[in-house]
Every structure is written in structure tokens, then in C-alpha cells.
Motif scaffolding. Structure first.
Motif, PDB file in Angstrom:
ATOM      1  N   GLY A   1     -52.332   5.496  56.782  1.00  0.00           N
ATOM      2  CA  GLY A   1     -51.931   6.859  56.460  1.00  0.00           C
ATOM      3  C   GLY A   1     -50.510   6.932  55.970  1.00  0.00           C
ATOM      4  N   VAL A   2     -50.006   8.163  55.897  1.00  0.00           N
ATOM      5  CA  VAL A   2     -48.650   8.440  55.426  1.00  0.00           C
ATOM      6  C   VAL A   2     -47.979   9.365  56.438  1.00  0.00           C
ATOM      7  CG1 VAL A   2     -47.255   9.450  53.582  1.00  0.00           C
ATOM      8  CG2 VAL A   2     -49.329   8.181  53.015  1.00  0.00           C
ATOM      9  N   VAL A   3     -46.723   9.072  56.754  1.00  0.00           N
ATOM     10  CA  VAL A   3     -45.966   9.911  57.688  1.00  0.00           C
ATOM     11  C   VAL A   3     -45.724  11.282  57.064  1.00  0.00           C
ATOM     12  CG1 VAL A   3     -43.785  10.188  58.917  1.00  0.00           C
ATOM     13  CG2 VAL A   3     -44.857   7.930  58.779  1.00  0.00           C
ATOM     14  N   GLN A   4     -46.143  12.332  57.789  1.00  0.00           N
ATOM     15  CA  GLN A   4     -45.976  13.700  57.309  1.00  0.00           C
ATOM     16  C   GLN A   4     -44.746  14.373  57.901  1.00  0.00           C
ATOM     17  OE1 GLN A   4     -48.113  15.636  55.047  1.00  0.00           O
ATOM     18  NE2 GLN A   4     -48.462  13.497  54.557  1.00  0.00           N
ATOM     19  N   ALA A   5     -44.483  14.152  59.176  1.00  0.00           N
ATOM     20  CA  ALA A   5     -43.348  14.790  59.840  1.00  0.00           C
ATOM     21  C   ALA A   5     -42.843  13.880  60.949  1.00  0.00           C
ATOM     22  CB  ALA A   5     -43.749  16.145  60.407  1.00  0.00           C
ATOM     23  N   VAL A   6     -41.558  14.009  61.240  1.00  0.00           N
ATOM     24  CA  VAL A   6     -40.911  13.175  62.265  1.00  0.00           C
ATOM     25  C   VAL A   6     -40.312  14.091  63.333  1.00  0.00           C
ATOM     26  CG1 VAL A   6     -39.144  11.448  62.734  1.00  0.00           C
ATOM     27  CG2 VAL A   6     -40.400  11.390  60.567  1.00  0.00           C
ATOM     28  N   ASP A   7     -40.544  13.755  64.596  1.00  0.00           N
ATOM     29  CA  ASP A   7     -39.989  14.508  65.719  1.00  0.00           C
ATOM     30  C   ASP A   7     -39.065  13.588  66.505  1.00  0.00           C
ATOM     31  OD1 ASP A   7     -39.374  16.161  67.798  1.00  0.00           O
ATOM     32  OD2 ASP A   7     -41.438  16.498  68.466  1.00  0.00           O
ATOM     33  N   GLU A   8     -37.763  13.799  66.358  1.00  0.00           N
ATOM     34  CA  GLU A   8     -36.776  12.950  67.022  1.00  0.00           C
ATOM     35  C   GLU A   8     -36.424  13.454  68.412  1.00  0.00           C
ATOM     36  OE1 GLU A   8     -33.471  12.785  64.379  1.00  0.00           O
ATOM     37  OE2 GLU A   8     -34.509  11.515  62.897  1.00  0.00           O
ATOM     38  N   GLN A   9     -36.967  14.605  68.806  1.00  0.00           N
ATOM     39  CA  GLN A   9     -36.646  15.171  70.118  1.00  0.00           C
ATOM     40  C   GLN A   9     -37.555  14.645  71.220  1.00  0.00           C
ATOM     41  OE1 GLN A   9     -33.923  17.030  70.251  1.00  0.00           O
ATOM     42  NE2 GLN A   9     -33.767  16.814  68.018  1.00  0.00           N
ATOM     43  N   VAL A  10     -38.612  13.917  70.830  1.00  0.00           N
ATOM     44  CA  VAL A  10     -39.546  13.395  71.828  1.00  0.00           C
ATOM     45  C   VAL A  10     -38.901  12.254  72.594  1.00  0.00           C
ATOM     46  CG1 VAL A  10     -41.820  12.357  72.165  1.00  0.00           C
ATOM     47  CG2 VAL A  10     -41.490  14.069  70.391  1.00  0.00           C
ATOM     48  N   THR A  11     -39.134  12.217  73.887  1.00  0.00           N
ATOM     49  CA  THR A  11     -38.617  11.130  74.718  1.00  0.00           C
ATOM     50  C   THR A  11     -39.785  10.265  75.185  1.00  0.00           C
ATOM     51  OG1 THR A  11     -38.752  12.567  76.669  1.00  0.00           O
ATOM     52  CG2 THR A  11     -36.642  12.468  75.508  1.00  0.00           C
TER      53      THR A  11
ATOM     54  N   ASP B   1     -34.862   3.632  67.686  1.00  0.00           N
ATOM     55  CA  ASP B   1     -34.429   3.991  66.335  1.00  0.00           C
ATOM     56  C   ASP B   1     -35.400   3.349  65.345  1.00  0.00           C
ATOM     57  OD1 ASP B   1     -33.102   4.860  64.127  1.00  0.00           O
ATOM     58  OD2 ASP B   1     -31.488   3.370  64.254  1.00  0.00           O
ATOM     59  N   PRO B   2     -36.528   3.975  65.086  1.00  0.00           N
ATOM     60  CA  PRO B   2     -37.571   3.318  64.297  1.00  0.00           C
ATOM     61  C   PRO B   2     -37.345   3.338  62.799  1.00  0.00           C
ATOM     62  CG  PRO B   2     -38.298   5.486  64.970  1.00  0.00           C
ATOM     63  CD  PRO B   2     -36.947   5.295  65.590  1.00  0.00           C
ATOM     64  N   ASP B   3     -36.315   4.071  62.321  1.00  0.00           N
ATOM     65  CA  ASP B   3     -36.050   4.170  60.881  1.00  0.00           C
ATOM     66  C   ASP B   3     -37.300   4.644  60.140  1.00  0.00           C
ATOM     67  OD1 ASP B   3     -34.879   4.019  58.389  1.00  0.00           O
ATOM     68  OD2 ASP B   3     -35.138   1.859  58.193  1.00  0.00           O
ATOM     69  N   VAL B   4     -37.753   5.846  60.504  1.00  0.00           N
ATOM     70  CA  VAL B   4     -38.953   6.425  59.905  1.00  0.00           C
ATOM     71  C   VAL B   4     -38.586   7.715  59.187  1.00  0.00           C
ATOM     72  CG1 VAL B   4     -39.515   7.604  62.080  1.00  0.00           C
ATOM     73  CG2 VAL B   4     -41.283   7.272  60.361  1.00  0.00           C
ATOM     74  N   ARG B   5     -39.277   7.993  58.108  1.00  0.00           N
ATOM     75  CA  ARG B   5     -39.050   9.234  57.370  1.00  0.00           C
ATOM     76  C   ARG B   5     -40.356   9.666  56.702  1.00  0.00           C
ATOM     77  NH1 ARG B   5     -35.008   5.909  53.658  1.00  0.00           N
ATOM     78  NH2 ARG B   5     -36.447   4.946  52.186  1.00  0.00           N
ATOM     79  N   PRO B   6     -40.501  10.954  56.411  1.00  0.00           N
ATOM     80  CA  PRO B   6     -41.723  11.429  55.750  1.00  0.00           C
ATOM     81  C   PRO B   6     -41.985  10.677  54.445  1.00  0.00           C
ATOM     82  CG  PRO B   6     -40.442  13.284  56.554  1.00  0.00           C
ATOM     83  CD  PRO B   6     -39.585  12.057  56.743  1.00  0.00           C
ATOM     84  N   GLY B   7     -43.236  10.324  54.242  1.00  0.00           N
ATOM     85  CA  GLY B   7     -43.617   9.580  53.047  1.00  0.00           C
ATOM     86  C   GLY B   7     -43.797   8.097  53.288  1.00  0.00           C
ATOM     87  N   ASP B   8     -43.374   7.599  54.458  1.00  0.00           N
ATOM     88  CA  ASP B   8     -43.542   6.178  54.759  1.00  0.00           C
ATOM     89  C   ASP B   8     -45.023   5.829  54.922  1.00  0.00           C
ATOM     90  OD1 ASP B   8     -40.900   5.472  54.659  1.00  0.00           O
ATOM     91  OD2 ASP B   8     -40.565   5.571  56.822  1.00  0.00           O
ATOM     92  N   LEU B   9     -45.399   4.688  54.372  1.00  0.00           N
ATOM     93  CA  LEU B   9     -46.767   4.190  54.522  1.00  0.00           C
ATOM     94  C   LEU B   9     -46.950   3.601  55.914  1.00  0.00           C
ATOM     95  CD1 LEU B   9     -49.549   3.409  53.269  1.00  0.00           C
ATOM     96  CD2 LEU B   9     -48.479   1.236  52.621  1.00  0.00           C
TER      97      LEU B   9
END
Length: 248
Positions: free
Chosen positions: A214-224, A189-197
């Protein structure tokens, strides 16, 4: 008398048959001597009704104006870029920072590496951090006395430790051979969202801590087994002319 008339008629018939060829020959001589001026005049006369009218003239003038504006915009952008490069060189005068020009790139390895115009004679060594305008772009892979090779963050399989300053979560930034590397997290549970530095990790032993990446553009929570994210680098590696090397 009848035979004489027949011979005269035959002569005129012979001349009549030769007349087209004589006219063609004369025409060719005229074209040769005038260098085709007559044909050009005739073409101009026949094509005059199809020449651009007032509306077409306005289109041409508008296109010329658009071209001039585009050139002005490109010159302004180039001016801004050169000012940034000048500031980068001046900043590189500080201790522990070497400014270097990018002198070579391979089209097939565009996202993998670049060559710098300075090397070990200037203090550049393997694993030194390499920064572009705004953030980290890679690390020094090898150096010679006069040049250095940089392995970019976008190189396939290239990994560095990073973290999210907002949530203080750590992860691994992995190059994919494209402009956007992937961020793999250690925590489920990394607590990440788009826009994070994203910046270099304080726990890293190879790179200085807290360098913007960089900056987080997209998050994929389905990856294992854990969440992954796509990162847009702040310093675009495809448009870099100069870099700063943080020597150790």
C-alpha cells in the motif's frame, strides 16, 4: 278528479326520486361495457394543458442522453476490468502462481475474509500469499481440496511484517476492520511521510519479500510509544473478483 291528479303527481315524484339511481346504474353499465374508455378520454382532455411542453421535452431528451452516456461509461469500465482479469489469469500460468476466482464473501465479514474457488488440489496451502491487482490482499487461512479461505490484511488484528523501501524502516501492518489498516513502527523515528510505498519485509519468514502492499496516507506522531500511520492498500479488497496465490 282531484284524487286522480294526486295519484299521478305521486307517481311522477316516485320516478323523479328513482331517476338519479337509474342514471347511476346506467353509467356503471356503460363503464363496465367500455372498460373505462370514457373516463380515460375525459382525463386526457382535462389534463392536456398540463402535458410536457418544449422545455420539458428537452429535459427528457437530456436525461435520456445522460443515461446512455452513463451506461457507456460503465460498460467501458467493465470492459477494462474484464481485460485485467484475463491478463491476471494468463499471468497465473507461471510456476508457483495459481489464479483463483473469489466465489463467496460474507457481508458481516466483508473486511475479514473471502473464499476462493481453488484449494489444496491446485497446490494452495495455509499461509500462502494472496495478491490482487497491484498488491498483497492477505494470506490463506485454510484450504480444502476445492476451496480456500483467505484472511484479508484488513481483518481486525491481522498482522504482517512490512517496511518502507525508501527509508528502509520496518513496521507491523495491523488490520482494523476497515479499508485502511494501520502501520505501527518499531523505531521511534521511522522517517515516514505520506506517499511512501509499503511492501512486505525482507525479514519476514511467512511472506515473500518486497511485495507491494500500500501507500502511506497519513502519519500520526502523537501515538505512543512510537509513530503510527494509516495505509491505503494498492489492491482494494472490496472490489476483488480474482486473485493470484503464490504457492510455496
Amino acid at each position: 278528479m282531484a284524487p286522480m291528479l294526486r295519484s299521478g303527481n305521486s307517481r311522477w315524484r316516485g320516478l323523479g326520486r328513482l331517476t338519479p339511481w337509474l342514471l347511476l346504474l346506467a353509467g356503471l353499465v356503460v363503464v363496465r361495457l367500455s372498460k373505462g374508455a370514457g373516463f380515460v378520454d375525459a382525463y386526457a382532455l382535462l389534463s392536456r394543458p398540463f402535458w410536457p411542453g418544449s422545455a420539458q421535452r428537452e429535459w427528457i431528451v437530456s436525461a435520456n442522453d445522460l443515461e446512455l452516456k452513463s451506461r457507456l461509461t460503465l460498460l467501458e469500465r467493465d470492459n477494462e476490468r474484464l481485460r485485467g482479469l484475463l491478463a491476471l489469469q494468463q499471468d497465473g500460468a507461471a510456476d508457483g502462481v495459481v489464479s483463483a476466482a473469489v466465489i463467496s464473501r460474507r457481508p458481516r465479514g466483508w473486511w475479514q475474509q473471502l473464499e476462493l474457488g481453488k484449494g489444496s488440489l491446485h497446490g494452495i496451502a495455509r499461509n500462502d500469499a494472496v495478491l490482487g491487482p497491484g498488491g498483497l490482499v492477505g494470506r490463506v487461512a485454510s484450504s480444502s481440496p476445492a476451496t480456500a479461505r483467505v484472511k484479508l490484511l484488513t481483518a481486525p488484528g491481522h498482522e504482517i511484517g512490512v517496511w518502507l523501501p525508501r527509508s528502509r524502516r520496518h513496521g507491523l501492518l495491523v488490520g482494523t476492520g476497515s479499508s485502511r489498516p494501520k502501520l505501527r513502527f518499531i523505531d521511534r523515528d521511522p522517517d515516514v511521510r505520506p506517499g511512501d510505498l509499503v511492501s512486505t519485509s525482507p525479514a519476514s519468514t511467512l511472506l515473500p519479500p518486497n511485495i507491494p502492499v500500500g501507500v502511506v496516507q497519513a502519519v500520526d506522531e502523537q501515538v505512543t510509544p512510537s509513530t503510527a500511520a494509516v495505509v491505503q492498500l494498492i489492491a482494494a479488497p472490496e472490489a476483488i473478483d480474482w486473485v493470484q496465490v503464490m504457492t510455496r
